[in-house]
Write a protein that holds these residues in place. Structure first.
Motif, PDB file in Angstrom:
ATOM      1  N   LEU A 224       0.799  -1.217   0.000  1.00  0.00           N
ATOM      2  CA  LEU A 224       0.000   0.000   0.000  1.00  0.00           C
ATOM      3  C   LEU A 224       0.840   1.280   0.000  1.00  0.00           C
ATOM      4  N   PRO A 225       1.926   1.338   0.791  1.00  0.00           N
ATOM      5  CA  PRO A 225       2.777   2.523   0.636  1.00  0.00           C
ATOM      6  C   PRO A 225       3.292   2.682  -0.806  1.00  0.00           C
ATOM      7  N   MET A 226       3.541   1.559  -1.463  1.00  0.00           N
ATOM      8  CA  MET A 226       4.027   1.662  -2.844  1.00  0.00           C
ATOM      9  C   MET A 226       2.936   2.185  -3.770  1.00  0.00           C
ATOM     10  N   PHE A 227       1.705   1.717  -3.558  1.00  0.00           N
ATOM     11  CA  PHE A 227       0.597   2.278  -4.333  1.00  0.00           C
ATOM     12  C   PHE A 227       0.512   3.780  -4.076  1.00  0.00           C
ATOM     13  N   ALA A 228       0.621   4.134  -2.794  1.00  0.00           N
ATOM     14  CA  ALA A 228       0.545   5.552  -2.450  1.00  0.00           C
ATOM     15  C   ALA A 228       1.618   6.325  -3.202  1.00  0.00           C
ATOM     16  N   ALA A 229       2.821   5.768  -3.257  1.00  0.00           N
ATOM     17  CA  ALA A 229       3.914   6.449  -3.949  1.00  0.00           C
ATOM     18  C   ALA A 229       3.615   6.581  -5.437  1.00  0.00           C
ATOM     19  N   ALA A 230       3.081   5.504  -6.034  1.00  0.00           N
ATOM     20  CA  ALA A 230       2.794   5.534  -7.470  1.00  0.00           C
ATOM     21  C   ALA A 230       1.729   6.581  -7.779  1.00  0.00           C
ATOM     22  N   ILE A 231       0.729   6.680  -6.919  1.00  0.00           N
ATOM     23  CA  ILE A 231      -0.334   7.661  -7.163  1.00  0.00           C
ATOM     24  C   ILE A 231       0.194   9.073  -6.920  1.00  0.00           C
ATOM     25  N   LEU A 232       0.999   9.198  -5.872  1.00  0.00           N
ATOM     26  CA  LEU A 232       1.597  10.499  -5.578  1.00  0.00           C
ATOM     27  C   LEU A 232       2.396  11.000  -6.775  1.00  0.00           C
ATOM     28  N   GLY A 233       3.130  10.099  -7.398  1.00  0.00           N
ATOM     29  CA  GLY A 233       3.967  10.499  -8.518  1.00  0.00           C
ATOM     30  C   GLY A 233       3.192  10.686  -9.805  1.00  0.00           C
ATOM     31  N   GLY A 234       1.942  10.272  -9.830  1.00  0.00           N
ATOM     32  CA  GLY A 234       1.165  10.364 -11.071  1.00  0.00           C
ATOM     33  C   GLY A 234       1.302   9.073 -11.856  1.00  0.00           C
ATOM     34  N   ILE A 235       0.163   8.450 -12.136  1.00  0.00           N
ATOM     35  CA  ILE A 235       0.177   7.168 -12.822  1.00  0.00           C
ATOM     36  C   ILE A 235       0.862   7.294 -14.185  1.00  0.00           C
ATOM     37  N   GLY A 236       1.711   6.333 -14.496  1.00  0.00           N
ATOM     38  CA  GLY A 236       2.386   6.342 -15.787  1.00  0.00           C
ATOM     39  C   GLY A 236       3.569   7.291 -15.830  1.00  0.00           C
ATOM     40  N   VAL A 274       0.067   6.251   7.986  1.00  0.00           N
ATOM     41  CA  VAL A 274       0.397   7.538   7.374  1.00  0.00           C
ATOM     42  C   VAL A 274       0.329   7.432   5.850  1.00  0.00           C
ATOM     43  N   ALA A 275       0.936   6.374   5.322  1.00  0.00           N
ATOM     44  CA  ALA A 275       0.933   6.205   3.860  1.00  0.00           C
ATOM     45  C   ALA A 275      -0.494   6.072   3.336  1.00  0.00           C
ATOM     46  N   PHE A 276      -1.321   5.315   4.079  1.00  0.00           N
ATOM     47  CA  PHE A 276      -2.707   5.116   3.608  1.00  0.00           C
ATOM     48  C   PHE A 276      -3.462   6.426   3.597  1.00  0.00           C
ATOM     49  N   VAL A 277      -3.247   7.202   4.663  1.00  0.00           N
ATOM     50  CA  VAL A 277      -3.980   8.465   4.734  1.00  0.00           C
ATOM     51  C   VAL A 277      -3.539   9.378   3.593  1.00  0.00           C
ATOM     52  N   ILE A 278      -2.230   9.418   3.348  1.00  0.00           N
ATOM     53  CA  ILE A 278      -1.750  10.237   2.231  1.00  0.00           C
ATOM     54  C   ILE A 278      -2.372   9.729   0.933  1.00  0.00           C
ATOM     55  N   MET A 279      -2.383   8.410   0.775  1.00  0.00           N
ATOM     56  CA  MET A 279      -2.907   7.830  -0.467  1.00  0.00           C
ATOM     57  C   MET A 279      -4.382   8.181  -0.636  1.00  0.00           C
ATOM     58  N   ILE A 280      -5.154   8.003   0.425  1.00  0.00           N
ATOM     59  CA  ILE A 280      -6.587   8.241   0.291  1.00  0.00           C
ATOM     60  C   ILE A 280      -6.848   9.728   0.049  1.00  0.00           C
TER      61      ILE A 280
END
Ligand SMILES: Nc1ncnc2c1ncn2[C@@H]1O[C@H](COP(=O)(O)OP(=O)(O)OP(=O)(O)O)[C@@H](O)[C@H]1O
Ligand SMILES: [Mg+2]
Lengths: 296, 239, 317
Positions: A224-236, A274-280
């Motif tokens: 999940l932190p990795m998903f958060a990072a990927a979304i934070l960076g913008g998909i693709g 923390v990562a989940f909250v950032i992601m959501i």
């Protein structure tokens, strides 16, 4: 201040580099194959156990055996893509998401069946820290993780912007239909996506495994932190995912620093939240990420 | 004049009922051929079918005497066919230079740099935009990038779907002039056009489709003079 | 003796099967009818379990409550609290596309888990809650109590089943399916798509909460490590897809047949040589993972496929 750097900032960068390497693959898979790959964390674990198995046979420095783990992760990724994901490509992507959920479970149970479910400690145990200017105590592993990630980021950037395969990957991520019309070999692009994603996942997994210990849930806990990072960076946006990884890693570590008063800002037991909250929060307020990625 | 592309009794659709039915026409080597027709007539579908992007239900397409009806799109590119779709015809996050480069991957030209120079000669506007993401260009410039990309593999047959859609009259003339230049380099062009009058003026042959069927075909001059075509597609009396 | 053993084994399978049936019915409302993805089933299940346990246990110094309420009130509370949590989550996340919703819902389940583990004033932390009462405990004792519980649970399953059937055929359910099948044209037709999706999510979560409450009453004990969250979520998905997503009968049939398969494999894996026995649960997990892949590729419509033709406002996209 010294304490802050030694125990919060540097570990933040170290875990950040693990997230960064994992998130690159997630971001590329999301961009090119258009689905959230829930088995990516467990692909990491596969890589780690590949290295681990190799250390049992060849008792040398585990770093020398990382290619074995990479090869195993690449093989596993290409195999599940061919057998499980590819037949579902024409359907709504959510089926592939569900399938990858199952693949995560398959990877993990295979690891538990073959490798057992107990914790495994790599190599020779305690490594002395690097001490700089008598005050900075850096774990050599952390330094290795951050520098390796930096080197990979540069190489990957050159690969994506200069090489034929890299440009084709970006083209398919941009517009798969036009890529087909331009005569690009999309299946080859898909293969390369898995190869790069899995190889980097294995490297990330090894750093995570060496830092603490290897166990079957290692990768899932990082997912999940990795998903958060990927979304934070913008998909693709692979480079965005790298940056996102470091941001998430730092946010997690720094959130438990005692910024105000004596006690931690957020109790360390909620570190993973923390990562989940950032992601959501991102998903809701800025789903295109910080670097203007694509919305799916 | 030899026939480069022979479309015979072509029937095709998108999985459901046939969208085009029994379409037939020939495209001669090194000509400019224009496809005309009202919206929804199936013009784009004809182009897509030639390029193997639809389900063929009957009939055949021959390129230089070889049947290409069930070749893969990527194979067609290597056989010298290249296409620019009606919309989404550039990779927006790739720079102009990268877009052009992508055009060479499936069928590399003999001398990539030389081909690139020829294309930049045709489209000098692009020269100082090479490092810019194509998504940031104007509609006309994008069209040039798209045609440029399609030309990078040195095709013998270029398929264009409404290359002037949404362009100002001045830009439209520029694109048509460019297409005449492109033809001079030895390329055969088959294009769909809405700007019927101008298109027929530069075209050697025109083919009008209505409701997915052949309506009328002829040389550009014949169609410009035709009563029916004038009334339905050229806005009444001749200029 | 052998036979009574077998009988009570069957009873325990049917009780767990009933709990899974409820979870499946809840997921069917969310995914099968509404097309809303939920990968955080275990989180809502646990919320309901703790809610019902706290409401019905006797007062304790170690955690909030208990409130010593009757079991039915506990279950009702479980449904309401889980439903409210689901509503709040949906309020925030429902606009997300399915892949993103999958990530968000797993994240939220994980946060719920962290709260349960860490907030011991609320949940007694990792020590767990004990002494959770059974309903109608006075009626029978010993093993026969399980039979009472079996009846109790299936009365609830059947009630929820009829409730879901009514929902499916109601105007509300029809609008929901129209949205699932074609969001654009449904919203063009003036449906408040978001509102419908939030309601579906909340109703589904409430049912999952009731299932959680029932499992707390069944086991009489509750701790954060009692269930493997991933396995629960995952099994329920396999059950729904195998049974036939969009069909309430399918949801129950899927739950029972997959749970039966799962339990039968236990019999076989228990016969494995001793060095393998510790790994038997992993073998079963592997089998379920493979079963899901098979179902996804060959058997997508499920055992009892959805009968109603997919609803469309128009063919235009
Ligand atoms: N991808 C598709 N799937 C299904 N049907 C399609 C698809 N594309 C086009 N059609 C249908 O095929 C018919 C012909 O469409 P086509 O795009 O070929 O028309 P056209 O002549 O190019 O029109 P225009 O001038 O508007 O571009 C239309 O009725 C359209 O609805
Ligand atoms: Mg068209």
């Amino acid at each position: 201040m010294i304490e802050f750097i030694n125990f919060y900032l540097v570990p933040g960068f170290a875990i950040g580099s693990v997230y960064a390497l994992g998130a690159v693959g997630i971001s590329m898979i999301f961009g090119i194959l258009r689905f959230a790959h829930f088995a990516h964390g467990d692909l990491m674990t596969v890589g780690v156990y590949g290295v681990f198995a190799a250390t049992v046979v060849f008792p040398v420095n585990p770093f020398l055996l990382v290619p074995v783990g990479m090869a195993l992760a690449i093989f596993a990724a290409l195999f599940v893509d061919k057998v499980f994901y590819q037949p579902l490509r024409k359907l709504p992507t959510i089926y592939t998401v569900i399938s990858s959920f199952g693949v995560a479970l398959i990877f993990r149970s295979l690891i538990q069946i073959i490798g057992g479910s107990e914790n495994r400690v790599f190599g020779s145990g305690i490594r002395p820290p690097l001490i700089l200017f008598d005050t900075f105590r850096l774990s050599s592993l952390h330094v290795q993780a951050v520098t390796t990630t930096a080197v990979i980021a540069v190489v990957l950037h050159i690969f994506l912007s200069k090489s034929m395969t890299g440009r084709s990957m970006r083209a398919v991520a941009d517009d798969p239909e036009l890529a087909q019309i331009s005569g690009l070999d999309t299946e080859k692009v898909v293969r390369w996506t898995w190869i790069i994603g899995a190889a980097l996942a294995a490297i990330a997994g090894v750093f995570a495994g060496l830092d603490t210990s290897a166990h079957p849930n290692l990768g899932w806990n990082l997912l999940l932190p990795m998903f958060a990072a990927a979304i934070l960076g913008g998909i693709g946006k692979p480079m965005g995912a790298m940056a996102g990884g470091f941001i998430i890693g730092l946010a997690e570590e720094l959130s438990s620093y005692h910024w105000i008063g004596e006690s931690a800002l957020i109790s360390p037991s909620y570190k993973t939240a923390v990562a989940f909250v950032i992601m959501i929060a991102l998903l809701i307020f800025k789903p295109q990420g910080l670097f203007k990625g694509r919305l799916l | 004049m030899s026939v480069l592309l022979e479309v015979k009794d072509l029937t095709a659709g998108y999985g459901g009922p046939a969208v085009i039915e029994g379409i037939s026409f020939d495209v001669f080597t090194n000509e400019i051929a224009v496809i005309l027709g009202p919206n929804g007539a199936g013009k784009s579908t004809v182009i897509k079918t030639i390029f193997s992007l639809t389900n063929v239900l009957g009939g055949s397409v021959q390129l230089d005497g070889k049947t290409i009806t069930d070749q893969k799109t990527s194979k067609l590119v290597t056989m010298g066919v290249s296409a620019v779709p009606q919309s989404h015809n550039v990779f927006p996050n790739l720079t102009v230079d990268e877009n052009l480069d992508i055009g060479t991957y499936a069928a590399p030209p003999v001398d990539k740099m030389a081909t690139r120079e020829i294309i930049l000669g045709l489209f000098p506007d692009l020269r100082d935009k090479l490092k810019q993401p194509s998504g940031e260009l104007s509609g006309g410039q994008r069209q040039m990038v798209a045609i440029g990309r399609a030309l990078m593999c040195e095709p013998t047959l270029l398929l264009l779907d409404e290359p002037t859609a949404g362009l100002s009259p001045a830009y439209l003339e520029r694109i048509f002039d460019l297409l005449l230049d492109v033809r001079k380099t030895g390329v055969t062009i088959l294009m769909v056009e809405q700007n019927a009058r101008q298109a027929l003026q530069i075209a050697d042959h025109g083919h009008v489709f209505v409701n997915g069927k052949n309506f009328i075909s002829g040389t550009g001059q014949e169609l410009l003079a035709d009563e029916n075509v004038r009334n339905s597609f050229l806005g009444g009396a001749a200029s | 003796m052998e036979l009574t053993g077998l009988f009570f084994y069957l009873v325990s399978i049917l009780i767990a099967g009933g709990i899974y049936s409820l979870l499946c019915l809840g997921l069917n409302i969310q995914w099968g009818m509404g097309g809303v993805f939920n990968a955080g089933i275990a989180g809502f299940f646990a919320t309901g379990a703790y809610a019902s346990a706290i409401l019905t246990t006797s007062t304790s110094a170690k955690h909030i409550g208990g409130f010593d309420l009757p079991v039915l009130a506990g279950l009702l509370g479980a449904g309401i609290i889980s439903g409210c949590v689901g509503w709040a989550v949906a309020k925030i996340c429902i606009r997300l596309k399915s892949d993103y919703l999958a990530m968000a819902s797993i994240g939220i389940a994980e946060i719920l888990r962290l709260v349960i583990v860490n907030e011991s004033w609320l949940t007694n932390g990792s020590l767990g809650l004990s002494g959770v009462p059974r309903p109608f405990a006075g009626l029978a004792s010993g093993r026969t109590a399980d039979i009472v519980f079996l009846v109790f649970i299936w009365v609830i399953v059947i009630a929820v089943f009829f409730f879901s059937q009514r929902l499916y055929d109601s105007p509300w359910g029809r609008s929901l399916r129209a949205i699932r099948d074609n969001e654009q044209s449904a919203s063009a037709a003036g449906k408040d798509v978001e509102k419908f999706r939030i309601q579906t999510f909340a109703i589904g979560c409430a049912i999952m909460g009731i299932a959680g409450g029932l499992s707390a009453h069944y086991f009489r004990f509750l701790s954060p490590s009692a269930t493997d969250p991933l396995l629960v979520t995952f099994l329920v998905w396999v059950m729904l897809i195998a049974g036939g997503s969009g069909n309430n009968r399918g949801a129950i049939v899927g739950a029972l047949s997959i749970w039966f398969l799962w339990s039968v494999t236990e019999i076989f894996t228990n016969r494995l040589p001793p060095e393998w026995i510790t790994r038997s649960s992993f073998v079963r997990m592997l089998l379920v993972g493979l079963l899901l892949q098979y179902v996804l590729q060959r058997f997508r419509a499920g055992i009892i496929p959805e009968k109603a033709p997919k609803l469309r406002y128009s063919e235009e996209e």
